[in-house]
Motif scaffolding. Structure first.
Motif, PDB file in Angstrom:
ATOM      1  N   TYR A   1       0.738  -1.366   0.017  1.00 46.31           N
ATOM      2  CA  TYR A   1       0.116  -0.079  -0.085  1.00 46.31           C
ATOM      3  C   TYR A   1       0.740   1.269   0.122  1.00 46.31           C
ATOM      4  O   TYR A   1       1.907   1.458   0.484  1.00 46.31           O
TER       5      TYR A   1
ATOM      6  N   TYR B   1      -0.038   5.376   1.117  1.00 45.57           N
ATOM      7  CA  TYR B   1      -0.772   6.272   1.715  1.00 45.57           C
ATOM      8  C   TYR B   1       0.133   7.625   1.495  1.00 45.57           C
ATOM      9  O   TYR B   1       1.147   7.684   1.620  1.00 45.57           O
TER      10      TYR B   1
ATOM     11  N   GLN C   1       0.114  11.667   3.358  1.00 49.71           N
ATOM     12  CA  GLN C   1      -0.431  12.546   4.695  1.00 49.71           C
ATOM     13  C   GLN C   1       0.081  13.928   4.371  1.00 49.71           C
ATOM     14  O   GLN C   1       1.383  14.044   4.725  1.00 49.71           O
TER      15      GLN C   1
ATOM     16  N   VAL D   1      -4.299  10.748   7.304  1.00 50.23           N
ATOM     17  CA  VAL D   1      -3.664   9.846   6.402  1.00 50.23           C
ATOM     18  C   VAL D   1      -4.612   9.460   5.359  1.00 50.23           C
ATOM     19  O   VAL D   1      -5.665   9.028   5.659  1.00 50.23           O
TER      20      VAL D   1
ATOM     21  N   PHE E   1      -5.526   7.155   1.899  1.00 51.12           N
ATOM     22  CA  PHE E   1      -5.114   5.874   0.892  1.00 51.12           C
ATOM     23  C   PHE E   1      -4.779   6.510  -0.179  1.00 51.12           C
ATOM     24  O   PHE E   1      -5.732   7.230  -0.980  1.00 51.12           O
TER      25      PHE E   1
ATOM     26  N   GLU F   1      -6.716  -1.636  -5.702  1.00 52.67           N
ATOM     27  CA  GLU F   1      -7.610  -0.446  -5.699  1.00 52.67           C
ATOM     28  C   GLU F   1      -6.791   0.798  -5.733  1.00 52.67           C
ATOM     29  O   GLU F   1      -5.467   0.751  -5.383  1.00 52.67           O
TER      30      GLU F   1
ATOM     31  N   PHE G   1       3.795   7.253   2.904  1.00 51.86           N
ATOM     32  CA  PHE G   1       3.662   6.037   3.774  1.00 51.86           C
ATOM     33  C   PHE G   1       3.701   4.765   2.700  1.00 51.86           C
ATOM     34  O   PHE G   1       2.653   4.753   2.267  1.00 51.86           O
TER      35      PHE G   1
ATOM     36  N   ILE H   1       1.148  -5.900   4.036  1.00 50.87           N
ATOM     37  CA  ILE H   1       0.210  -6.760   5.049  1.00 50.87           C
ATOM     38  C   ILE H   1       0.526  -8.349   4.388  1.00 50.87           C
ATOM     39  O   ILE H   1       0.561  -8.693   3.220  1.00 50.87           O
TER      40      ILE H   1
ATOM     41  N   ASP I   1      -0.959 -12.548   4.052  1.00 47.92           N
ATOM     42  CA  ASP I   1      -1.921 -13.297   3.462  1.00 47.92           C
ATOM     43  C   ASP I   1      -2.939 -13.488   4.794  1.00 47.92           C
ATOM     44  O   ASP I   1      -4.136 -13.757   4.467  1.00 47.92           O
TER      45      ASP I   1
ATOM     46  N   TYR J   1      -4.299  -9.172   9.027  1.00 53.01           N
ATOM     47  CA  TYR J   1      -5.043  -7.927   8.555  1.00 53.01           C
ATOM     48  C   TYR J   1      -4.426  -6.730   8.761  1.00 53.01           C
ATOM     49  O   TYR J   1      -4.772  -5.603   8.498  1.00 53.01           O
ATOM     50  N   GLU J   2      -3.264  -6.785   9.786  1.00 50.83           N
ATOM     51  CA  GLU J   2      -2.731  -5.754  10.419  1.00 50.83           C
ATOM     52  C   GLU J   2      -1.655  -5.382   9.272  1.00 50.83           C
ATOM     53  O   GLU J   2      -0.809  -6.024   8.761  1.00 50.83           O
ATOM     54  N   GLN J   3      -1.724  -3.823   8.990  1.00 51.09           N
ATOM     55  CA  GLN J   3      -0.716  -3.344   8.021  1.00 51.09           C
ATOM     56  C   GLN J   3       0.405  -2.842   8.958  1.00 51.09           C
ATOM     57  O   GLN J   3       0.432  -2.235   9.876  1.00 51.09           O
TER      58      GLN J   3
ATOM     59  N   PHE K   1       3.431  -0.441   8.739  1.00 52.79           N
ATOM     60  CA  PHE K   1       3.835   0.964   8.199  1.00 52.79           C
ATOM     61  C   PHE K   1       5.477   1.080   8.115  1.00 52.79           C
ATOM     62  O   PHE K   1       6.018   0.884   9.333  1.00 52.79           O
ATOM     63  N   GLY K   2       6.019   1.597   6.863  1.00 51.46           N
ATOM     64  CA  GLY K   2       7.338   2.117   6.989  1.00 51.46           C
ATOM     65  C   GLY K   2       7.422   3.421   7.757  1.00 51.46           C
ATOM     66  O   GLY K   2       6.376   4.032   8.160  1.00 51.46           O
ATOM     67  N   PRO K   3       8.580   3.969   7.938  1.00 51.78           N
ATOM     68  CA  PRO K   3       8.872   5.327   8.649  1.00 51.78           C
ATOM     69  C   PRO K   3       8.377   6.394   7.821  1.00 51.78           C
ATOM     70  O   PRO K   3       8.470   7.493   8.187  1.00 51.78           O
TER      71      PRO K   3
END
Lengths: 113, 114
Positions: free
Chosen positions: A33, A35, A37, A43, A45, A56, A91, A95, A97, A100-102, A104-106
């Motif tokens: 993904y 994102y 900000q 933030v 998507f 998506e 960002f 995730i 397979d 469901y927890e994403q 994130f990078g810094p």
């Protein structure tokens, strides 16, 4: 503990220039993904990527944006012709397979002048 | 479409006290997940706590707990024994089970007073 990495941490570019933001997701993750900000805002998507294609994308992700997974590790976001309003923190997240927890990078702070 | 609303732009709490951050959401999905993320000045997104919508039991992680009211579509975060390091922006987020796409609220800036 495995983590998502992003480079560069800060990118300054002139309006109209192309930029590529790089991300290395966690190695066994399958969904990726981007994102965005804008300073002081929430933030938002941009795009999700799975099985080597976009799954998506949001209204923000117009023709000037593209994503690619050029090899087995990197996941890139390209902005073809940057605008002042593209200045933001970007960002990457990934995730696997079975969850469901994403993760994130810094983030990469993009400044367009 | 999914929406997440955080009605408190700023909150403050005395060190060692308890504070509750509010979040309401809307989604048409029957299965979804809710998160609270912390964003310190470094702007790194740090996961604080998560809740599966199908679970009735409220999630707890050390000093952090949630009050999940599914019928009311409310998901508040309680921070107990607040510490100076808790000062940050806190974002509530919703993820639909079908898309994994996160929808964020506008955030609540938490200040901790020594």
């Amino acid at each position: 503990e495995p983590e998502v990495t992003q480079t560069p941490s800060h990118q300054v570019t002139q309006m109209g220039q192309e930029v590529i933001l790089r991300c290395v997701p966690i190695s066994n993750h399958l969904y990726f993904y981007w994102y965005r900000q804008i300073l002081g805002q929430k933030v938002e998507f941009l795009v999700s990527f799975y099985n080597n294609e976009i799954s998506e994308k949001s209204e923000i992700f117009d023709d000037q944006f593209s994503v690619e997974r050029p090899d087995g590790s990197n996941f890139t976001l390209k902005i073809r012709s940057t605008k002042l309003e593209d200045s933001a923190m970007y960002f990457c997240a990934s995730i696997n397979d079975n969850s469901y927890e994403q993760y994130f990078g810094p983030g990469t702070r993009l400044t367009v002048t | 479409a999914q929406t997440v609303t955080q009605s408190q732009p700023e909150m403050s709490v005395q060190e060692a006290e308890t504070v509750t951050l509010s979040c309401t959401y809307d989604t048409s999905e029957s299965d979804y997940y809710l998160f609270w993320y912390k964003q310190p000045p470094s702007r790194q997104m740090i996961l604080v706590i998560r809740q599966e919508a199908y679970k009735q039991q409220n999630a707890t992680e050390n000093r952090f707990s949630v009050n999940f009211q599914k019928a009311a579509k409310s998901f508040s975060l309680k921070i107990s024994d607040s510490q100076l390091g808790d000062a940050a922006m806190y974002f509530c987020a919703l993820e639909g089970a079908g898309s994994y796409q996160l929808t964020f609220g506008k955030g609540t800036k938490l200040s901790v007073i020594p």
